[in-house]
Design an enzyme around this catalytic site. Structure first.
Site, PDB file in Angstrom:
ATOM      1  N   GLY A  40       1.017  -1.667  -0.038  1.00 43.86           N
ATOM      2  CA  GLY A  40      -0.097  -0.034  -0.332  1.00 43.86           C
ATOM      3  C   GLY A  40       1.204   1.100  -0.531  1.00 43.86           C
ATOM      4  CG  ASN A  41      -0.099   4.737  -1.872  1.00 46.52           C
ATOM      5  OD1 ASN A  41      -0.420   5.119  -1.170  1.00 46.52           O
ATOM      6  ND2 ASN A  41      -0.872   3.756  -2.421  1.00 46.52           N
ATOM      7  NE  ARG A  42       4.119   7.238   5.215  1.00 46.38           N
ATOM      8  CZ  ARG A  42       5.724   9.043   5.554  1.00 46.38           C
ATOM      9  NH1 ARG A  42       6.472   8.764   4.599  1.00 46.38           N
ATOM     10  NH2 ARG A  42       5.094   9.440   6.379  1.00 46.38           N
ATOM     11  CB  SER A  43      -2.571   8.351  -0.445  1.00 44.07           C
ATOM     12  OG  SER A  43      -3.892   9.694  -0.177  1.00 44.07           O
ATOM     13  CB  ALA A  49      -1.559   7.464  -4.127  1.00 48.59           C
TER      14      ALA A  49
END
Ligand code: CTP
Length: 408
Positions: free
Chosen positions: A208-211, A275
């Site tokens: 995943g990502n931090r958005s 994102a």
């Protein structure tokens, strides 16, 4: 910190005004609550006094030496009437001054936000709609009501938006004035993607990502407040839907692509603030990957995800505006804006909202600052502010570029 007058009129949603008051005082504002006599049937003056720390009166016969019916309005920096009943809207539109709240509305020269809440029939009645049009014409913000459960078994448009939504929008008007929440997106359809995609590795793990999705939430909320019909394609974020917004939850980039391609064709504006993971694991294990087992991985092979923005641009409907986002850092090859201009040209969208993430800014923060680049060479700076204020700044750059509606 600002001086806010919170007007409360007599509907059952008056109980939510206590939460709104709390949100305002927690943000540091000095709040004077002015209920109507009807509102005090639903919530006692003591509740508003305790939560605001200020005296509460509904009539013009108290504090006469203070000339309250004039002073409260004159001193206010923002008036928010929530809930605004059909009767209150009618009295405000007619310019009456038959209680402290309507007198305050006549003496206030600051921005005013009405947040209507009533039964659907009352909201849709031509009398109410005319009153709303009159108030908007005079420069007041009248938020569209939320759709949902009303008192009793009924449901439909007429619900008071959640206090958190109202507080977020009030912060926009405080910093940018009432024009930031004009009704200029009425009749427009807006599709926003937000959050961060999740690409599964096995049944319990994902890349995943931090958005946080907060900027996309704010874009959806402000568009709905400006009258648009809004769809929010939400990747990996489980926050409550902003009022007036339909949320389509998705997980992976491929699911986001499918949802965006389904929603985009009849949209006037498509905003890709999500994102989207550029890569996903080449395979998703059917069972949990365990250490020490025959399935223990030593590396993860990745494959490319589709570029959703590029595909939306390729398939765009005539007259549709497409807005991309880019988080950039400067490097030896160019500064942030140089990279962003190159990306705007590569992606082919109309506008690109650029975040400078050089110093670890943006992710998870509650404020933001962006530059909106236009394919026509323009650059609009949106200064540091809360995410709703930045959203309003982005819509201010987008809205003038919309093609004229077919009938107008
Ligand atoms: N985007 C997309 N699909 C992808 C990747 C990105 O639709 N697979 C969209 C994002 O929602 C955003 C824009 O493209 O609106 C720019 O995203 P970004 O990750 O900066 O673009 P990339 O083309 O991946 O560029 P970079 O090589 O800088 O990562």
């Amino acid at each position: 910190m600002s001086r806010i007058v919170l007007g409360v009129s007599g509907g059952v949603a008056a109980y939510k005004a206590a939460h709104l008051l709390r949100a305002f005082t927690e943000a540091g504002h000095d709040v004077r609550v002015v209920p109507t006599a009807g509102a005090l049937h639903f919530v006692g003056a003591a509740t508003f006094e305790a939560l605001s720390g200020n005296p509460v009166t509904a009539d013009v016969w108290s504090d006469v030496p203070e000339v309250a019916h004039v002073r409260i309005g004159q001193n206010a920096e923002l008036v928010v009437v929530a809930p605004a009943t059909a009767d209150l809207l009618a009295r405000a539109a007619a310019g009456r001054a038959d209680d402290l709240l309507t007198a305050t509305l006549l003496t206030a020269s600051c921005p005013v936000i009405f947040v209507p809440a009533m039964h659907t029939e009352m909201w849709l009645h031509p009398a109410t709609q005319d009153n709303v049009a009159t108030l908007r014409r005079r420069g007041a913000v009248v938020l569209p009501p939320a759709v949902g459960r009303l008192t009793g078994p009924d449901s439909g448009p007429g619900r008071l938006p959640e206090p958190a939504d109202i507080a977020a929008l009030a912060s926009v008007v405080l910093t940018q004035g009432p024009a930031a929440l004009g009704h200029d997106l009425a009749g427009r359809r807006v599709v926003v993607s937000a959050g961060g995609t999740r690409e599964p590795l096995d049944p319990v793990r994902y890349l995943g990502n931090r958005s946080s999705g907060r900027q996309g939430w704010a874009l959806a909320r402000v568009a709905a407040a400006r009258g648009a019909e809004v769809v929010l394609v939400a990747a990996g974020v489980d926050a409550p839907a902003p009022f007036g917004v339909r949320v389509v939850p998705v997980g992976t980039a491929e699911e986001l692509r499918t949802a965006m391609l389904a929603e985009a064709p009849d949209a006037d504006v498509v905003v890709m603030s999500a994102a989207v993971a550029d890569f996903r694991p080449a395979t998703e294990a059917a069972t949990k990957l365990k250490k020490g087992s025959s399935t223990e991985p030593t590396s993860v092979a990745l494959v490319r995800n589709p570029d959703v923005l590029e595909e939306l641009v390729r398939k765009r409907a005539p007259g549709q505006l497409i807005v991309g986002f880019a988080a950039e850092t400067g490097d030896a090859d160019g500064d942030v804006l140089a990279h962003a201009r190159a990306k705007l040209a590569r992606k082919g969208c109309d506008l690109l909202v650029v975040n400078d993430v050089s110093a670890g800014q943006v992710f998870g923060r509650s404020d933001n600052a962006v530059v909106v680049l236009g394919a026509d060479g323009t650059a609009t700076e949106v200064p540091l502010g809360g995410k709703d204020a930045v959203a309003a700044g982005i819509w201010a750059a987008v809205t003038p570029r919309l093609a004229a509606p077919p009938n107008g």
